[in-house]
Design a protein around this motif. Structure first.
Motif, PDB file in Angstrom:
ATOM      1  N   PRO A 103      66.574  59.073 105.801  1.00  0.00           N
ATOM      2  CA  PRO A 103      67.315  60.091 104.385  1.00  0.00           C
ATOM      3  C   PRO A 103      68.436  60.291 104.565  1.00  0.00           C
ATOM      4  CG  PRO A 103      65.657  61.002 106.027  1.00  0.00           C
ATOM      5  CD  PRO A 103      65.534  59.691 106.845  1.00  0.00           C
ATOM      6  N   PRO A 104      69.252  61.068 103.986  1.00  0.00           N
ATOM      7  CA  PRO A 104      70.421  61.561 103.517  1.00  0.00           C
ATOM      8  C   PRO A 104      70.407  62.902 104.934  1.00  0.00           C
ATOM      9  CG  PRO A 104      69.600  61.352 101.397  1.00  0.00           C
ATOM     10  CD  PRO A 104      68.737  60.865 102.163  1.00  0.00           C
ATOM     11  N   ALA A 105      71.607  63.077 105.168  1.00  0.00           N
ATOM     12  CA  ALA A 105      71.710  64.222 106.008  1.00  0.00           C
ATOM     13  C   ALA A 105      71.593  65.153 105.571  1.00  0.00           C
ATOM     14  CB  ALA A 105      73.039  64.158 106.211  1.00  0.00           C
ATOM     15  N   SER A 106      71.549  65.962 103.770  1.00  0.00           N
ATOM     16  CA  SER A 106      71.387  66.814 103.008  1.00  0.00           C
ATOM     17  C   SER A 106      70.323  66.948 102.673  1.00  0.00           C
ATOM     18  CB  SER A 106      72.465  66.501 102.016  1.00  0.00           C
ATOM     19  OG  SER A 106      71.624  65.658 100.970  1.00  0.00           O
ATOM     20  N   TRP A 107      69.027  66.192 103.291  1.00  0.00           N
ATOM     21  CA  TRP A 107      67.902  65.858 102.738  1.00  0.00           C
ATOM     22  C   TRP A 107      67.060  66.997 104.171  1.00  0.00           C
ATOM     23  CZ3 TRP A 107      63.959  64.272  98.795  1.00  0.00           C
ATOM     24  CH2 TRP A 107      64.974  63.680  97.641  1.00  0.00           C
ATOM     25  N   ILE A 108      67.801  67.186 105.264  1.00  0.00           N
ATOM     26  CA  ILE A 108      67.267  67.333 106.619  1.00  0.00           C
ATOM     27  C   ILE A 108      67.671  68.486 106.960  1.00  0.00           C
ATOM     28  CG2 ILE A 108      67.232  67.075 108.911  1.00  0.00           C
ATOM     29  CD1 ILE A 108      68.192  63.807 107.788  1.00  0.00           C
ATOM     30  N   ALA A 109      67.242  69.186 107.222  1.00  0.00           N
ATOM     31  CA  ALA A 109      67.267  70.863 107.777  1.00  0.00           C
ATOM     32  C   ALA A 109      67.200  71.304 109.085  1.00  0.00           C
ATOM     33  CB  ALA A 109      66.128  71.924 107.511  1.00  0.00           C
ATOM     34  N   PRO A 110      67.784  72.102 109.886  1.00  0.00           N
ATOM     35  CA  PRO A 110      67.556  71.962 111.592  1.00  0.00           C
ATOM     36  C   PRO A 110      66.725  72.322 112.287  1.00  0.00           C
ATOM     37  CG  PRO A 110      69.376  73.458 111.401  1.00  0.00           C
ATOM     38  CD  PRO A 110      68.610  72.780 109.886  1.00  0.00           C
ATOM     39  N   SER A 111      65.701  72.988 111.080  1.00  0.00           N
ATOM     40  CA  SER A 111      64.680  73.945 111.400  1.00  0.00           C
ATOM     41  C   SER A 111      63.454  74.190 110.562  1.00  0.00           C
ATOM     42  CB  SER A 111      65.233  75.100 112.541  1.00  0.00           C
ATOM     43  OG  SER A 111      65.750  76.324 111.281  1.00  0.00           O
ATOM     44  N   ILE A 112      62.323  74.643 111.185  1.00  0.00           N
ATOM     45  CA  ILE A 112      61.653  74.762 109.560  1.00  0.00           C
ATOM     46  C   ILE A 112      61.961  75.539 108.584  1.00  0.00           C
ATOM     47  CG2 ILE A 112      59.049  75.070 108.869  1.00  0.00           C
ATOM     48  CD1 ILE A 112      58.260  74.220 111.384  1.00  0.00           C
ATOM     49  N   ALA A 113      61.848  75.870 107.560  1.00  0.00           N
ATOM     50  CA  ALA A 113      62.065  77.414 106.368  1.00  0.00           C
ATOM     51  C   ALA A 113      60.826  76.908 105.580  1.00  0.00           C
ATOM     52  CB  ALA A 113      63.819  76.767 105.651  1.00  0.00           C
ATOM     53  N   PRO A 131      63.792  68.717 102.790  1.00  0.00           N
ATOM     54  CA  PRO A 131      61.889  67.922 102.753  1.00  0.00           C
ATOM     55  C   PRO A 131      61.721  67.485 104.629  1.00  0.00           C
ATOM     56  CG  PRO A 131      63.340  67.262 101.079  1.00  0.00           C
ATOM     57  CD  PRO A 131      63.714  68.839 102.177  1.00  0.00           C
ATOM     58  N   PHE A 132      62.655  67.230 105.435  1.00  0.00           N
ATOM     59  CA  PHE A 132      62.891  66.796 106.711  1.00  0.00           C
ATOM     60  C   PHE A 132      63.201  68.233 107.588  1.00  0.00           C
ATOM     61  CE2 PHE A 132      63.168  63.241 103.412  1.00  0.00           C
ATOM     62  CZ  PHE A 132      62.774  62.260 104.471  1.00  0.00           C
ATOM     63  N   THR A 133      63.030  68.040 108.490  1.00  0.00           N
ATOM     64  CA  THR A 133      63.050  68.881 109.339  1.00  0.00           C
ATOM     65  C   THR A 133      63.126  67.522 110.723  1.00  0.00           C
ATOM     66  OG1 THR A 133      62.226  70.032 108.580  1.00  0.00           O
ATOM     67  CG2 THR A 133      62.919  70.369 111.273  1.00  0.00           C
ATOM     68  N   ASP A 134      64.940  68.257 111.706  1.00  0.00           N
ATOM     69  CA  ASP A 134      64.919  67.723 113.079  1.00  0.00           C
ATOM     70  C   ASP A 134      65.364  68.367 113.004  1.00  0.00           C
ATOM     71  OD1 ASP A 134      65.728  66.016 114.499  1.00  0.00           O
ATOM     72  OD2 ASP A 134      67.518  64.879 113.839  1.00  0.00           O
ATOM     73  N   GLN A 135      64.328  68.943 114.712  1.00  0.00           N
ATOM     74  CA  GLN A 135      64.434  70.031 115.556  1.00  0.00           C
ATOM     75  C   GLN A 135      65.522  69.158 117.037  1.00  0.00           C
ATOM     76  OE1 GLN A 135      60.527  71.619 114.691  1.00  0.00           O
ATOM     77  NE2 GLN A 135      61.763  73.901 114.680  1.00  0.00           N
ATOM     78  N   LYS A 136      65.607  68.316 117.096  1.00  0.00           N
ATOM     79  CA  LYS A 136      66.388  67.573 117.753  1.00  0.00           C
ATOM     80  C   LYS A 136      67.512  68.436 117.973  1.00  0.00           C
ATOM     81  CE  LYS A 136      63.954  63.077 117.292  1.00  0.00           C
ATOM     82  NZ  LYS A 136      63.631  61.633 117.022  1.00  0.00           N
ATOM     83  N   SER A 137      67.842  67.386 119.430  1.00  0.00           N
ATOM     84  CA  SER A 137      69.721  68.156 119.830  1.00  0.00           C
ATOM     85  C   SER A 137      70.344  68.138 118.774  1.00  0.00           C
ATOM     86  CB  SER A 137      69.864  68.261 120.895  1.00  0.00           C
ATOM     87  OG  SER A 137      69.368  66.657 121.141  1.00  0.00           O
ATOM     88  N   LYS A 138      71.083  68.114 118.632  1.00  0.00           N
ATOM     89  CA  LYS A 138      72.512  68.241 117.485  1.00  0.00           C
ATOM     90  C   LYS A 138      73.578  66.680 118.003  1.00  0.00           C
ATOM     91  CE  LYS A 138      73.667  72.978 116.033  1.00  0.00           C
ATOM     92  NZ  LYS A 138      74.814  73.938 116.040  1.00  0.00           N
ATOM     93  N   GLY A 139      73.893  65.910 117.246  1.00  0.00           N
ATOM     94  CA  GLY A 139      74.083  64.548 117.116  1.00  0.00           C
ATOM     95  C   GLY A 139      73.159  63.864 117.224  1.00  0.00           C
ATOM     96  N   THR A 140      71.832  63.690 117.362  1.00  0.00           N
ATOM     97  CA  THR A 140      71.141  62.728 117.619  1.00  0.00           C
ATOM     98  C   THR A 140      69.998  62.219 116.096  1.00  0.00           C
ATOM     99  OG1 THR A 140      70.068  64.277 120.036  1.00  0.00           O
ATOM    100  CG2 THR A 140      68.847  62.254 118.276  1.00  0.00           C
TER     101      THR A 140
END
Length: 418
Positions: A103-113, A131-140
């Motif tokens: 998915p595009p970066a704009s669709w991904i949040a670093p934490s659940i909101a 719509p997406f959440t990525d709680q991994k370390s930055k840069g991944t």
């Protein structure tokens, strides 16, 4: 955070009734009005999905998973694919799953909101929701897990079946994708679904049923084989649930009086009462189509009435001594029946399928799994099937089987196919 073009649609289960009573939050209605598609179609998509989610509010885990997926899918459908639900086909679904993987970066949040927050006495869209959440370390780079992709398929499978029932869709687009992807394996014995349910494919079950009907028509000694297999598959039974077993320290024989007639909304509905694991009783709906097989079995036995009377103490499966059969005997009948079907496959040239069926002929739980899977595939409510399977919870059933859409338990049960 990059600008995200979409928006959340449905609030948490605890707020959904409030959202419905308000005929949709003002912020959501304004966002919907800005979608560059036919507004009547957008409104239909929004409201029919509201109805779909409403029935899951009593099961929070399922509700949250399904809400997350349908919100994500609708955002993709409207804003990326430029279509509405009535235009969904296999190509849209295939493209969506490619989108899920990258998915595009704009669709991904670093934490659940949360999708909605309170502001000045009303629920408004949380600008941090994605719509997406990525709680991994930055840069991944975001990478969905296989479990996440499987959960998406499960949720969409349920959603599309609901849309079929509501006549929003003419065909199941996910099923079209599966057919296309598995065309070369269309006659494989076991249908390895996303949830790894060990079941027969629809083709194999149809062959088994037809083969047993044929041998029973030719030789009455196989009537019992036909009845046992049809009953186990259609009523989701373990072989021990048709056999004599210990209940509260005493042997209990399944009898025809365990088939019970109810009158619901002026119509007759038959159920079968059984003791399952842990000596727990449960009532299972008998589909109308099954009653023909019950009548056939009773006619073979020479019973006085086509269907059982309340006081009919005749064992369903009698032994030579007049009592009932024990689990090992019922298991042997099932295995013999499946071997008969394997013989018929071999005679018709399906050599590989015959060998595979022989290899698993002793695993009679395939009948139970096939019956439940087909009922769910046909749109049965996962909670109702869970009850009839004798599972402790719908959550457990959901882990094993593809999720279901919503119908009423007894009415839908009468319509299950043999």
């Amino acid at each position: 955070m990059s600008r995200f073009p979409g928006f959340p649609l449905y609030d948490a289960a605890s707020h959904l009734e409030e959202q419905m009573d308000a005929d949709g939050y003002r912020a959501v209605m304004e966002a919907l009005a800005a979608v560059p598609l036919e507004q009547d179609d957008i409104d239909r998509d929004y409201r029919v999905t509201f109805t779909y989610l409403e029935d899951f509010t009593s099961v929070p885990g399922t509700y949250n998973r399904f809400r997350s997926e349908v919100q994500r899918f609708l955002n993709y459908l409207w804003l990326v694919a430029g279509r509405t639900l009535d235009q969904v086909d296999s190509e849209v679904v295939a493209s969506y799953f490619k989108f899920l993987k990258n998915p595009p970066a704009s669709w991904i949040a670093p934490s659940i909101a949360h999708g909605f927050i309170d502001k000045q006495g009303e629920r408004v869209i949380n600008p941090r929701w994605r719509p997406f959440t990525d709680q991994k370390s930055k840069g991944t780079r975001y990478t969905p897990s296989p479990a996440s992709l499987k959960a998406s398929r499960t949720a969409l499978s349920s959603y599309f079946r609901f849309l079929l029932l509501r006549k929003v869709l003419a065909e199941d687009p996910l099923l079209q994708v599966r057919r296309r992807d598995t065309l070369a394996k269309s006659k494989a014995l076991i249908e390895h679904s996303e949830d790894s349910v060990r079941r027969y494919s629809d083709w194999q079950w149809s062959f088994i049923r037809d083969a047993l009907e044929k041998v029973a028509n030719e030789n009455p000694m196989y009537e019992r084989h036909l009845f046992v297999v049809i009953t186990m598959k259609t009523l989701f039974l373990r072989f021990s649930e048709l056999a004599v077993r210990s209940v509260d320290g005493e042997l209990r024989t399944p009898r025809f009086s365990d088939f019970r007639k109810q009158v619901i909304r002026g119509e007759e509905v038959w159920t079968y009462y059984v003791f399952g694991k842990g000596e727990k009783g449960r009532s299972i709906t008998c589909p109308d189509a099954y009653l023909d097989y019950l009548k056939r079995w009773r006619a073979h036995l020479g019973c006085d009435t086509p269907l059982p009377l309340p006081n009919d103490s005749t064992p369903i499966l009698s032994s030579r001594k007049g009592g009932g059969l024990f689990p090992r005997q019922v298991h042997r009948i099932c295995e013999e029946a499946l071997l008969l079907a394997a013989d018929a496959m071999e005679a018709e040239g399906f050599l590989d399928e015959s060998k595979e069926l022989r290899a698993i002929s002793a695993e009679t739980h395939y009948l139970r799994h096939t019956g439940a899977s087909q009922a769910i595939d046909a749109g049965a409510d996962i909670r109702h099937i869970s009850e009839e399977l004798g599972h402790a919870s719908a959550a457990f059933t959901e882990q094993v089987y593809v999720n279901a859409d919503q119908n009423r338990r007894r009415v839908e049960g009468r319509d299950r196919a043999i």
